[in-house]
Scaffold this active site. Structure first.
Site, short mmCIF file in Angstrom:
data_model
loop_
_atom_site.label_atom_id
_atom_site.label_comp_id
_atom_site.label_asym_id
_atom_site.label_seq_id
_atom_site.Cartn_x
_atom_site.Cartn_y
_atom_site.Cartn_z
N LYS A 1 3.95 10.38 44.28
CA LYS A 1 4.00 11.63 43.51
C LYS A 1 3.70 12.82 44.42
CE LYS A 1 2.19 13.67 39.22
NZ LYS A 1 1.24 13.47 38.09
N GLU B 1 4.21 4.88 34.89
CA GLU B 1 3.08 5.30 35.72
C GLU B 1 1.82 4.58 35.24
OE1 GLU B 1 0.88 9.60 36.75
OE2 GLU B 1 1.85 9.28 34.80
N CYS C 1 5.46 11.67 35.81
CA CYS C 1 4.71 12.44 34.81
C CYS C 1 5.21 13.87 34.73
CB CYS C 1 3.22 12.36 35.10
SG CYS C 1 2.19 12.78 33.65
#
Length: 601
Positions: free
Chosen positions: A423, A362, A474
């Protein structure tokens, strides 16, 4: 159950203030006693929170999770719901403040605020546990309450924050295989059940000790019964029932007082004999149940066979620690380009096997490659040099330019950027700002979030070279549903950026979650982090490779790409909701039953 409640109430104050008519005397007396719960219970609840914290990374003293749950359960045993709620909150603060210490990098105020908010979820947990300990088979209901607490905490508000779940302390233990059967919620349930069973045994021993200590003289027992009990002894004395809910008569519990006639207790050194006899049955039950739970986990298979695929994970590193690393966006991109070209050179020199796919983390490129020609050309050249598809973590603008997308982009050496994942669960107050108009006027720090991140809607499953991958970004790895959707791929990928929280407890805690997810879904997991910790995790949770923090790293390995689904994949969220419903039903039954008993008294 009136005898369980009345001893916890402080003496009624007389008109004019305290017990002797002094203003504030009742308050001072309550402080000396430790409030309604008493200091022994209060300190036990605080110690429980500290013990549970030490079970998580980086300390990794995993057996302490059972000790912590047991201590909290003993502290709550037989209390009124209101008192249990207070002790639950105190234990939650003692747990969440240290376990979330990595948030201090954002600010001490944010750290403390989130820790207190998370501790509030222990309020109904404490109240519910205090209630269900009055029921038969209460360790089962108490364990189910932990699942219910985590279900709510992982969803409300703003999508929840399911960090530091009991399951995430059991990522390399005999309980880990339960994840493949019922997911993380089942691991939480079994973990909490072992702790509750230990509490069951402790309460049985304490009650037996009180009975044997009362053998010499009945008048002393009568006087003792009028004294308010505090701490763990009060938990044992608070019921007129055994820990399995069966009413007992003095002298019928394993050959104790009725047979001795009190004479054995008068002889020095004789007390342990009735104590051992009185507690032998519940302790044997506890040991057998704990052994069965641990043994059951060891018997669950963890298959690892699959089609071999050679993969590479790139950790480029960041220029500096902390929240300001993003200010040098080009330097971060250059670091990942450099490591990729270095990997290509190693392949040409025959030093490592040629990978079939490469994963970047990321934020590897915070320069939008669709809008920045220089960034596009640099990434495209590096991908062509390695000659295989690369999953590139990049920030891009939405078409209207009003928001930012956190993407994982499949970059092909021949056709360039193609499929991508956005995301789906951006971080509230970190990547998007609820109540923006109000909060930006009150807290200037929120000016660091000039635009909200968009919530993605695309599938996380994409083709990357010879395999399908499921991408989570994440802290999405903490969410059961997000990872379950991604597990439809043959490999799982976690793209993350931990530079802000580097050298705190959060990066190793995130790796622990990835290890549990590998077993839960039977998938190899590739964790790519900008500054660490990057890792390659086998489907059985073994660490194939692991990087340090704030160092560049290249990881290459042959891993199994798997298509078989686990029982947890098929069951989905059903076990979690079923256990939570069981907990709510038990707590409701206990509340109704207690109310009826109090009305009768």
């Amino acid at each position: 159950m009136a005898q369980e409640i009345l001893p916890e109430r402080p003496p009624a104050a007389v008109p004019g203030g305290g017990p002797a008519g002094r203003p504030g005397g009742s308050r001072r007396a309550g402080l000396r006693r430790g409030g309604r719960a008493g200091w022994p219970r209060t300190l036990l609840a605080l110690a429980a929170g500290a013990a549970m914290w030490l079970a998580f990374p980086p300390a990794d003293l995993t057996p302490l999770i059972f000790v912590g749950v047991a201590m909290l359960t003993v502290a709550l045993h037989g209390l009124p719901a209101r008192t249990g709620a207070w002790l639950g909150f105190l234990s939650g603060v003692a747990f969440f403040v240290p376990v979330l210490e990595g948030l201090v990098k954002i600010g001490p105020d944010a750290w403390m605020l989130l820790a207190v908010v998370q501790a509030l979820y222990f309020v109904p947990l404490g109240a519910g546990t205090a209630l269900v300990t009055r029921l038969p088979a209460w360790p089962v209901w108490a364990a189910a309450l932990w699942v219910a607490e985590e279900l709510v905490r992982g969803r409300v508000p703003f999508g929840g924050f399911p960090w530091a779940r009991l399951a995430f302390s059991q990522t390399a233990t005999p309980l880990t295989p339960y994840a493949s059967v019922g997911g993380a919620p089942l691991v939480t349930f079994v973990t909490a059940l072992i702790g509750a069973l230990l509490a069951y045994g402790a309460v049985a021993v304490l009650r037996a000790r009180r009975r044997t200590a009362a053998l010499p003289a009945a008048p002393q027992d009568s006087r003792d019964s009028q004294r308010p009990r505090d701490g763990a002894d009060a938990a044992a004395q608070s019921e007129g029932e055994t820990t399995d809910g069966e009413t007992t008569e003095s002298g019928t519990d394993g050959g104790g007082p009725a047979k001795s006639g009190g004479r054995a207790a008068d002889r020095p050194g004789s007390t342990p004999v009735p104590l051992l006899r009185a507690s032998a049955r519940p302790l044997a039950l506890v040991l057998a149940a704990v052994a069965a739970l641990i043994g059951g986990g060891l018997l669950i298979p963890k298959p690892t066979a699959g089609r071999p695929v050679t993969v590479a994970v790139i950790q480029g590193n960041v220029p500096r620690l902390g929240m300001d690393f993003n200010s040098q966006r080009k330097a971060v991109l250059d670091n990942h380009l450099r490591r990729t070209r270095e990997l290509a050179a190693q392949v040409r020199a025959g030093q490592v096997a040629r990978p079939e796919l490469v994963v970047w983390p990321e934020n590897a490129s915070d320069l939008d490659p669709y809008a920045e020609p220089e960034a596009y050309n640099a990434i495209d050249a590096a991908v062509k040099e390695i000659g295989v598809p690369v999953l590139v973590g990049a920030l891009t603008d939405t078409p209207d330019g009003r928001k930012v997308e956190n993407r994982g982009i499949v970059w092909d050496p021949a056709s360039g950027p193609g499929d991508y994942y956005v995301k789906r669960h951006p971080v509230p107050f970190g990547e998007y700002l609820p109540f923006r108009d109000i909060l930006t006027r009150l807290i200037t720090r929120f000016e660091r979030i000039p635009r909200d991140f968009a919530h993605g809607t695309r599938s996380p499953v994409m083709r990357l070279g010879p395999a399908t991958i499921g991408d989570v970004i994440c802290f999405e790895v903490a969410y059961d549903g997000e990872v379950r959707d991604a597990a439809r791929g043959e490999l799982l990928v976690v793209q993350t950026n931990n530079a802000t929280y580097g050298r705190t407890s959060l990066p190793p805690q995130q790796i622990a979650m990835s290890r549990l997810r590998a077993v839960e879904h039977g998938r190899t997991i590739l964790v790519a982090a900008t500054s660490g910790i990057s890792a390659i995790v086998a489907p059985d949770g073994r660490m194939i490779d692991r990087s340090g923090e704030f160092v560049p790293d290249i990881q290459v390995a042959s891993v199994p790409a798997r298509t078989a689904r686990t029982l947890a994949d098929r069951a989905g969220a059903v076990p979690e909701w079923a256990l939570a419903a069981l907990a709510v039903g038990a707590a409701g039954w206990a509340a109704w039953f207690t109310g009826r008993k109090n009305e009768g008294n």
